[in-house]
Design a protein around this motif. Structure first.
Motif, PDB file in Angstrom:
ATOM      1  N   GLY A   1       0.795  -1.227   0.000  1.00 12.74           N
ATOM      2  CA  GLY A   1       0.000   0.000   0.000  1.00 12.74           C
ATOM      3  C   GLY A   1       0.823   1.271   0.000  1.00 12.74           C
ATOM      4  N   THR A   2       2.150   1.156   0.135  1.00  9.57           N
ATOM      5  CA  THR A   2       3.000   2.348   0.140  1.00  9.57           C
ATOM      6  C   THR A   2       3.480   2.672  -1.276  1.00  9.57           C
ATOM      7  OG1 THR A   2       5.055   1.096   0.465  1.00  9.57           O
ATOM      8  CG2 THR A   2       3.804   1.724   2.449  1.00  9.57           C
ATOM      9  N   ASP A   3       3.998   3.880  -1.459  1.00  2.00           N
ATOM     10  CA  ASP A   3       4.570   4.256  -2.755  1.00  2.00           C
ATOM     11  C   ASP A   3       5.752   3.353  -3.096  1.00  2.00           C
ATOM     12  OD1 ASP A   3       2.719   6.279  -3.016  1.00  2.00           O
ATOM     13  OD2 ASP A   3       4.055   7.846  -2.249  1.00  2.00           O
ATOM     14  N   LEU A   4       6.527   2.973  -2.075  1.00  3.40           N
ATOM     15  CA  LEU A   4       7.669   2.093  -2.312  1.00  3.40           C
ATOM     16  C   LEU A   4       7.203   0.749  -2.857  1.00  3.40           C
ATOM     17  CD1 LEU A   4      10.637   1.360  -2.165  1.00  3.40           C
ATOM     18  CD2 LEU A   4      10.355   0.914   0.302  1.00  3.40           C
ATOM     19  N   TRP A   5       6.135   0.207  -2.290  1.00  2.75           N
ATOM     20  CA  TRP A   5       5.588  -1.065  -2.776  1.00  2.75           C
ATOM     21  C   TRP A   5       5.179  -0.945  -4.246  1.00  2.75           C
ATOM     22  CZ3 TRP A   5       5.030  -6.033  -1.055  1.00  2.75           C
ATOM     23  CH2 TRP A   5       4.095  -6.842  -1.699  1.00  2.75           C
ATOM     24  N   GLU A   6       4.559   0.150  -4.597  1.00  2.00           N
ATOM     25  CA  GLU A   6       4.091   0.340  -5.977  1.00  2.00           C
ATOM     26  C   GLU A   6       5.251   0.378  -6.970  1.00  2.00           C
ATOM     27  OE1 GLU A   6       0.996   0.200  -6.998  1.00  2.00           O
ATOM     28  OE2 GLU A   6       0.417  -0.191  -4.912  1.00  2.00           O
ATOM     29  N   ARG A   7       6.420   0.787  -6.499  1.00  2.00           N
ATOM     30  CA  ARG A   7       7.583   0.869  -7.404  1.00  2.00           C
ATOM     31  C   ARG A   7       8.294  -0.471  -7.558  1.00  2.00           C
ATOM     32  NH1 ARG A   7       9.017   5.410  -4.187  1.00  2.00           N
ATOM     33  NH2 ARG A   7      11.000   4.399  -3.654  1.00  2.00           N
ATOM     34  N   LEU A   8       7.982  -1.428  -6.692  1.00  2.00           N
ATOM     35  CA  LEU A   8       8.663  -2.719  -6.752  1.00  2.00           C
ATOM     36  C   LEU A   8       8.069  -3.609  -7.836  1.00  2.00           C
ATOM     37  CD1 LEU A   8       8.948  -3.638  -2.937  1.00  2.00           C
ATOM     38  CD2 LEU A   8      10.666  -2.536  -4.390  1.00  2.00           C
ATOM     39  N   SER A   9       8.934  -4.365  -8.486  1.00  2.29           N
ATOM     40  CA  SER A   9       8.456  -5.370  -9.435  1.00  2.29           C
ATOM     41  C   SER A   9       7.801  -6.518  -8.664  1.00  2.29           C
ATOM     42  CB  SER A   9       9.621  -5.915 -10.257  1.00  2.29           C
ATOM     43  OG  SER A   9      10.513  -6.641  -9.417  1.00  2.29           O
ATOM     44  N   ARG A  10       7.038  -7.342  -9.352  1.00  2.85           N
ATOM     45  CA  ARG A  10       6.392  -8.479  -8.689  1.00  2.85           C
ATOM     46  C   ARG A  10       7.429  -9.407  -8.056  1.00  2.85           C
ATOM     47  NH1 ARG A  10       1.590 -11.376  -8.516  1.00  2.85           N
ATOM     48  NH2 ARG A  10       1.866 -13.654  -8.281  1.00  2.85           N
ATOM     49  N   SER A  11       8.513  -9.683  -8.776  1.00  2.00           N
ATOM     50  CA  SER A  11       9.541 -10.577  -8.230  1.00  2.00           C
ATOM     51  C   SER A  11      10.192  -9.974  -6.989  1.00  2.00           C
ATOM     52  CB  SER A  11      10.599 -10.885  -9.292  1.00  2.00           C
ATOM     53  OG  SER A  11      11.252  -9.690  -9.716  1.00  2.00           O
ATOM     54  N   HIS A  12      10.346  -8.648  -6.970  1.00  2.00           N
ATOM     55  CA  HIS A  12      10.932  -7.989  -5.803  1.00  2.00           C
ATOM     56  C   HIS A  12       9.962  -8.044  -4.622  1.00  2.00           C
ATOM     57  CE1 HIS A  12      13.938  -4.567  -4.653  1.00  2.00           C
ATOM     58  NE2 HIS A  12      13.870  -5.527  -3.743  1.00  2.00           N
ATOM     59  N   ARG A  13       8.670  -7.903  -4.902  1.00  2.00           N
ATOM     60  CA  ARG A  13       7.670  -8.026  -3.840  1.00  2.00           C
ATOM     61  C   ARG A  13       7.676  -9.435  -3.245  1.00  2.00           C
ATOM     62  NH1 ARG A  13       2.483  -5.122  -6.868  1.00  2.00           N
ATOM     63  NH2 ARG A  13       3.375  -3.008  -6.979  1.00  2.00           N
ATOM     64  N   ILE A  14       7.785 -10.435  -4.097  1.00  2.00           N
ATOM     65  CA  ILE A  14       7.827 -11.825  -3.625  1.00  2.00           C
ATOM     66  C   ILE A  14       9.050 -12.041  -2.741  1.00  2.00           C
ATOM     67  CG2 ILE A  14       8.189 -14.203  -4.381  1.00  2.00           C
ATOM     68  CD1 ILE A  14       6.359 -13.552  -6.789  1.00  2.00           C
ATOM     69  N   GLU A  15      10.193 -11.517  -3.160  1.00  2.00           N
ATOM     70  CA  GLU A  15      11.404 -11.659  -2.349  1.00  2.00           C
ATOM     71  C   GLU A  15      11.244 -10.971  -0.997  1.00  2.00           C
ATOM     72  OE1 GLU A  15      15.096 -12.536  -0.836  1.00  2.00           O
ATOM     73  OE2 GLU A  15      13.977 -13.461  -2.477  1.00  2.00           O
ATOM     74  N   LEU A  16      10.595  -9.818  -0.991  1.00  2.00           N
ATOM     75  CA  LEU A  16      10.366  -9.129   0.277  1.00  2.00           C
ATOM     76  C   LEU A  16       9.522 -10.002   1.210  1.00  2.00           C
ATOM     77  CD1 LEU A  16      10.402  -6.684   2.185  1.00  2.00           C
ATOM     78  CD2 LEU A  16       8.458  -5.750   0.881  1.00  2.00           C
ATOM     79  N   THR A  17       8.451 -10.611   0.697  1.00  2.00           N
ATOM     80  CA  THR A  17       7.618 -11.453   1.572  1.00  2.00           C
ATOM     81  C   THR A  17       8.394 -12.677   2.059  1.00  2.00           C
ATOM     82  OG1 THR A  17       6.633 -12.741  -0.259  1.00  2.00           O
ATOM     83  CG2 THR A  17       5.493 -10.714   0.440  1.00  2.00           C
ATOM     84  N   ARG A  18       9.341 -13.139   1.276  1.00  2.00           N
ATOM     85  CA  ARG A  18      10.184 -14.257   1.717  1.00  2.00           C
ATOM     86  C   ARG A  18      11.013 -13.849   2.932  1.00  2.00           C
ATOM     87  NH1 ARG A  18      13.411 -18.161  -2.456  1.00  2.00           N
ATOM     88  NH2 ARG A  18      14.485 -19.523  -0.943  1.00  2.00           N
ATOM     89  N   CYS A  19      11.611 -12.678   2.858  1.00  2.00           N
ATOM     90  CA  CYS A  19      12.402 -12.177   3.982  1.00  2.00           C
ATOM     91  C   CYS A  19      11.511 -11.856   5.182  1.00  2.00           C
ATOM     92  CB  CYS A  19      13.192 -10.935   3.557  1.00  2.00           C
ATOM     93  SG  CYS A  19      14.453 -11.254   2.297  1.00  2.00           S
ATOM     94  N   GLU A  20      10.331 -11.309   4.928  1.00  2.00           N
ATOM     95  CA  GLU A  20       9.422 -10.979   6.023  1.00  2.00           C
ATOM     96  C   GLU A  20       8.935 -12.229   6.737  1.00  2.00           C
ATOM     97  OE1 GLU A  20       7.305  -6.790   4.795  1.00  2.00           O
ATOM     98  OE2 GLU A  20       6.767  -8.568   3.614  1.00  2.00           O
TER      99      GLU A  20
END
Length: 324
Positions: free
Chosen positions: A79-98
């Motif tokens: 929901g943040t501007d930073l999230w909107e700038r991330l590619s789908r693969s980058h978002r997936i990697e973030l959830t892996r780390c989270e």
């Protein structure tokens, strides 16, 4: 074997309560079964619905491509501007780390609770079902932490260091907690993580292996929350007001600790993000706060019924931005 038949006191302890504290017993806010009745039901449920993570989780299954490790909405940056700038693969990697971060925190808090429960169990009657269930729960928690550790290996991410002040606070809790404080702490932490994992259970965009571990934890923690909830309804009405105020304040402070545990700087670094930007975005993320508020809304009615949402503690909640 009931407590009356075995000569066990109503607390599952040797003997009963006496002295000045006995005269301060208050009317319970709800009726709960005695400890032995609750323990018997939970022991029966444990026989029918327990899991061995080494056998019941398909650890050899590969990760699915292009699949999240947590529901997108549970990401601290969703929901943040930073999230909107991330590619789908980058978002997936973030959830892996989270997820790795959340599991490491889960190991930490469950191990703390195991230490507290083991210490308090020394006072339970050796022939009581109450003791037997407490020991059964210790076994459950040991398997959960083992499962989380195996999942950290499978994720190949983390663990990440926690806030040193929060870690010190949990060390104090482990060392000096009373029995009511131990159950208060475990109940609100488990309630929050139970709510988050139930989101994951229902989300087909999440890795099946992750949903499998969420399911095991949710099923078994339901018993643990029942155990803690019933104990609180037996213990808290007997406490003097000053101790109840202290417990109420501990809940309000503890929710802040859980919230901070989800935003670990090294987690963002390993996900390939600018740490300062990510931390700033996560702290101000309205969507993230809304998710946690939904979790809080699940358990605060019980704490209100217990008398643990007081005017003073409500001010602490509001000072942190939470609605109760």
């Amino acid at each position: 074997m009931t407590s009356a038949a075995s000569g066990i006191g109503p607390g599952g302890r040797t003997g009963g309560r006496s002295g000045a504290g006995a005269g301060k017993t208050r009317t319970r806010t709800r009726q709960v079964p005695d400890r032995e009745a609750t323990a018997i039901k939970l022991l029966d449920a444990s026989v029918k619905h327990s899991f061995d993570p080494r056998v019941d989780v398909a650890w050899d299954e590969p990760w699915l491509p292009d699949t999240f490790f947590l529901p997108e909405r549970l990401s601290t940056l969703y929901g943040t501007d930073l999230w909107e700038r991330l590619s789908r693969s980058h978002r997936i990697e973030l959830t892996r780390c989270e997820l790795a971060n959340n599991l490491a925190f889960g190991i930490w808090v469950e191990t703390l609770f195991m230490q507290m429960l083991a210490r308090h169990s020394l006072g339970y009657h050796p022939r009581s079902n109450h003791l037997r269930y407490a020991l059964t729960e210790l076994g459950d928690e040991t398997r959960h932490s083992t499962m989380f550790s195996l999942m950290l290996d499978k994720l190949d991410r983390g663990p990440y260091p926690f806030n040193p002040l929060d870690r010190f606070a949990t060390d104090l809790l482990r060392a000096f907690s009373t029995e009511p404080l131990a159950y208060v702490a475990v109940l609100f932490v488990e309630e929050m993580f139970d709510a988050l994992q139930r989101y994951g259970l229902k989300d087909d965009t999440v890795q099946p292996l992750c949903r499998q571990t969420f399911r095991i934890h949710v099923v078994e923690e339901a018993r643990h929350m029942r155990f803690a909830r019933d104990e609180l309804f037996r213990l808290i009405p007997r406490l003097p007001r000053v101790r109840r105020e202290g417990l109420a304040a501990a809940v309000a402070v503890g929710v802040g600790l859980v919230s901070r545990s989800m935003r670990t700087p090294q987690m963002y670094a390993d996900a390939g993000l600018d740490v300062r930007e990510a931390m700033r975005a996560a702290r101000s993320n309205r969507e993230g706060r809304a998710v946690l508020q939904e979790c809080i809304d699940r358990f605060t009615p019980v704490y209100d019924e217990l008398g643990l949402i007081t005017p003073a503690s409500r001010a602490l909640w509001r000072a942190q931005g939470w609605r109760v």
